[in-house]
Design a protein around this motif. Sequence first.
Motif, short mmCIF file in Angstrom:
data_model
loop_
_atom_site.label_atom_id
_atom_site.label_comp_id
_atom_site.label_asym_id
_atom_site.label_seq_id
_atom_site.Cartn_x
_atom_site.Cartn_y
_atom_site.Cartn_z
N LEU A 15 40.35 59.48 24.86
CA LEU A 15 39.17 59.12 24.07
C LEU A 15 39.24 59.67 22.66
O LEU A 15 38.99 58.96 21.67
CB LEU A 15 37.90 59.63 24.77
N VAL A 16 39.60 60.93 22.56
CA VAL A 16 39.67 61.56 21.23
C VAL A 16 40.78 60.93 20.40
O VAL A 16 40.58 60.58 19.22
CB VAL A 16 39.90 63.07 21.37
N ALA A 17 41.95 60.76 20.99
CA ALA A 17 43.08 60.18 20.25
C ALA A 17 42.77 58.76 19.80
O ALA A 17 43.05 58.38 18.66
CB ALA A 17 44.34 60.20 21.11
N GLY A 18 42.18 57.96 20.70
CA GLY A 18 41.84 56.58 20.35
C GLY A 18 40.79 56.52 19.26
O GLY A 18 40.88 55.70 18.33
N ALA A 19 39.78 57.38 19.37
CA ALA A 19 38.72 57.39 18.36
C ALA A 19 39.25 57.82 17.00
O ALA A 19 38.87 57.27 15.96
CB ALA A 19 37.58 58.31 18.81
N VAL A 20 40.12 58.81 17.00
CA VAL A 20 40.68 59.29 15.72
C VAL A 20 41.52 58.22 15.06
O VAL A 20 41.41 57.96 13.86
CB VAL A 20 41.51 60.57 15.97
N CYS A 21 42.39 57.57 15.84
CA CYS A 21 43.34 56.62 15.25
C CYS A 21 42.69 55.31 14.82
O CYS A 21 43.31 54.55 14.08
CB CYS A 21 44.48 56.34 16.24
N THR A 22 41.48 55.03 15.29
CA THR A 22 40.79 53.82 14.85
C THR A 22 39.61 54.15 13.94
O THR A 22 38.82 53.27 13.61
CB THR A 22 40.28 53.02 16.06
N SER A 23 39.51 55.40 13.53
CA SER A 23 38.40 55.82 12.67
C SER A 23 38.64 55.37 11.22
O SER A 23 39.79 55.11 10.83
CB SER A 23 38.24 57.34 12.74
N PRO A 24 37.59 55.29 10.41
CA PRO A 24 37.75 54.85 9.01
C PRO A 24 38.78 55.64 8.20
O PRO A 24 39.52 55.03 7.43
CB PRO A 24 36.33 55.02 8.45
N PRO A 25 38.89 56.97 8.34
CA PRO A 25 39.91 57.67 7.54
C PRO A 25 41.33 57.20 7.82
O PRO A 25 42.21 57.35 6.97
CB PRO A 25 39.72 59.14 7.95
N LEU A 26 41.57 56.65 9.01
CA LEU A 26 42.92 56.16 9.35
C LEU A 26 42.94 54.64 9.42
O LEU A 26 43.71 54.04 10.16
CB LEU A 26 43.37 56.76 10.68
#
Length: 716
Positions: free
Chosen positions: A17-28
């Motif tokens: 969940l954390v990895a998926g959320a980070v990699c699809t977040s606006p900063p990335l």
Amino acid sequence: MRRIGGRDIVAAALIALVAGAVCTSPPLQTLQGLSLDILTALRGKLIGDRRDPATSPVVVVAIDGETYETPPFRGSPTQTWTREIGRVLGSITEGGAKVIGFDVIFKNSIEQSEIPFGDTAVGGRMKGFDRDYLIALRQISDSGKLVLGEILSNDHPEVPYRAQQVAVRNAVRALNVHTDHDDVIRRMPLSFAIEGRPVPAMAVELAARAAGAKPEIASSGATELSGYAIPSAVPNTMTLNFRGLGRDIPTFSFVDLRACVEKGDADFFRRAFDGKVVLLGTVLNFEDRKLTSMRLSGGYDGTPAARCALPAPASAPQKARSDVAGVFVHATAVRNLVEHDAVAELGFPTRTILTIVFAAIIACAASIFAPTGAFTAWLVLTAVYTAVAVGAFLHARAPPLAEPALASLMALASMIGYRFVLADRDERFLRKSFALYLAPEVIETMVASGKMPALGGEMRNVTMFFSDLSGFSSIAETMTPGELVTLMNEYLSAMTDIIENHGGYVDKYIGDSIVAMFGAPADDPAHARNAVHAALKCHEKLAELNAHNPAFTGHGLSHRIGLNSGEAVVGNIGSRRRFNYTVMSDTVNLASRLEGANKYYGTAIMASETTMAQTGDTFAWRELDAIRVLGRGEAIRVFEPLAERGAESADRAKATAAYAEGLARWRARDFAKAANAFGQMAETDPPSALFAKRAKGFSANPPPADWTPVNTLEGK
């Protein structure tokens, strides 16, 4: 392969969940664009584009380096080219072009020049220079086949000079592009708000005029053109599909077309431009270059089209570049719209879910396999997923690629870290603690079973194994220290290998004695059966060593083995500074007593009734006696394992039957018949000889009436 528990599943889910959320977040968000770049490159390198450029609905007329170097354009300002541009545009229109779009902007006219020339300005002397050009624009515009370009900007707008706007009746559309955060063009705007109303962008306007339709906004909010709902992951944009990497766009040199007009070859213009959308733009090595989704694969400034009048200039073959001329971005957009081939990207929710799912799969793999195996799984799954993604991209569908790959790699690293810090801490301690005294296979079995030993102490049902060499002290006195050490190392190594190969754990060596247990630390439901197997194999191995090993020659070693099953406390036992994984209970003491009891009966292996009962029908047994050992008031029945059931010899079976008959007579106080039964095998069987002697004595001097058939052993 490691067994995973509930805690591991929760950890894998949270990490995914954390990895998926980070990699699809606006900063990335740049990862979304990177996915398009990678898919474009892989499709171009692996599959390519087999379409014939001649079938393209879009062509480019290039004001290129050849144009700048060829008379009458060489050395002259572009404002003086307008007459020739008007003539070429007229021939293109007469050739049957559907619509012409300008990707060049003439912001000024030569007639507006204020450069002094004699007693007046150049512009004053050039009045009427653009008349023919403007007339050509008006005529083409009146047929609905001409659109000029402009750049919208609050600070530095670029628009055609006023006379051109009037000539085309304000048929001017924006050439602005959509640039991502990394300055790469992957999408094109569909419309712009001008004076409060949406106005189509250049590419949409050209495609609409070519189709004879107008863009509309559907109830879903999507822009539609001739029934085609333009996919739009980013609102009011279309994602460009550089299917041919630029080589699918035929490109005509403007100077050759000008020469073709001079030549009067109207047929060439019909062959080249009939039914086409035409874009006029600059194609130079230093001006108006754009980074696009082709930046990784390399793009091309079109494919040189057929020539009309001038010979093709001698030049090196065209090479792929990371940037392309801006006119080909618009040409690609028009072709995507005409052919309904714009890229459809997944929306943010679907992209995020897919990324999380892929990361979760890799996280689970990392919790099951060792790091090397997990990384291999990541490589394989990523390769498979990439192949599927490229297959989808062939059909203008763009699933996320960089996001799942990076998220799953993050999940892999995080899960390995989690295992190292938390989940595998007990496993590492277990391996370290038992490495020196447990077979690697046993350790692996313990780890795989998921049932770890309680190092602080626990109750386990185990089978204890005690062995001791008979009369070894007197034998050792006749040997040198070197010979003794060699003999003992050979013997203990052979016995230990057998014990460990059957799942046993060697607790300690006491001189020539071996103390081992089965059922701990490795959980083993068949511990009694494995212990008996090991005892029989040890007995066979000693006979082999005596016969074939030089270190044993002449010594005729024999050993005694005691086996007992029952509950025992196992765990780390010792002082605060020094402890050992060992076992304590009456089960242990009784096994030791049974080992010693062998010498009374002349047997090699003696097991308790509990051990015999736990082995089922695996072995052939004979009951030896009922005994009472030192320190224990309760009598126990003891047994000798003979061989695996069905493997005993006929003589052995006969002796066992005679012994059983004798024991039954003995317990019935029929000592005379007992002596006869035992006497049948007394010469070859020590237990039979022992009982024959005892039965004869009781036959002559019967025991008292309260006698019980229990042999009380006085020593250990």
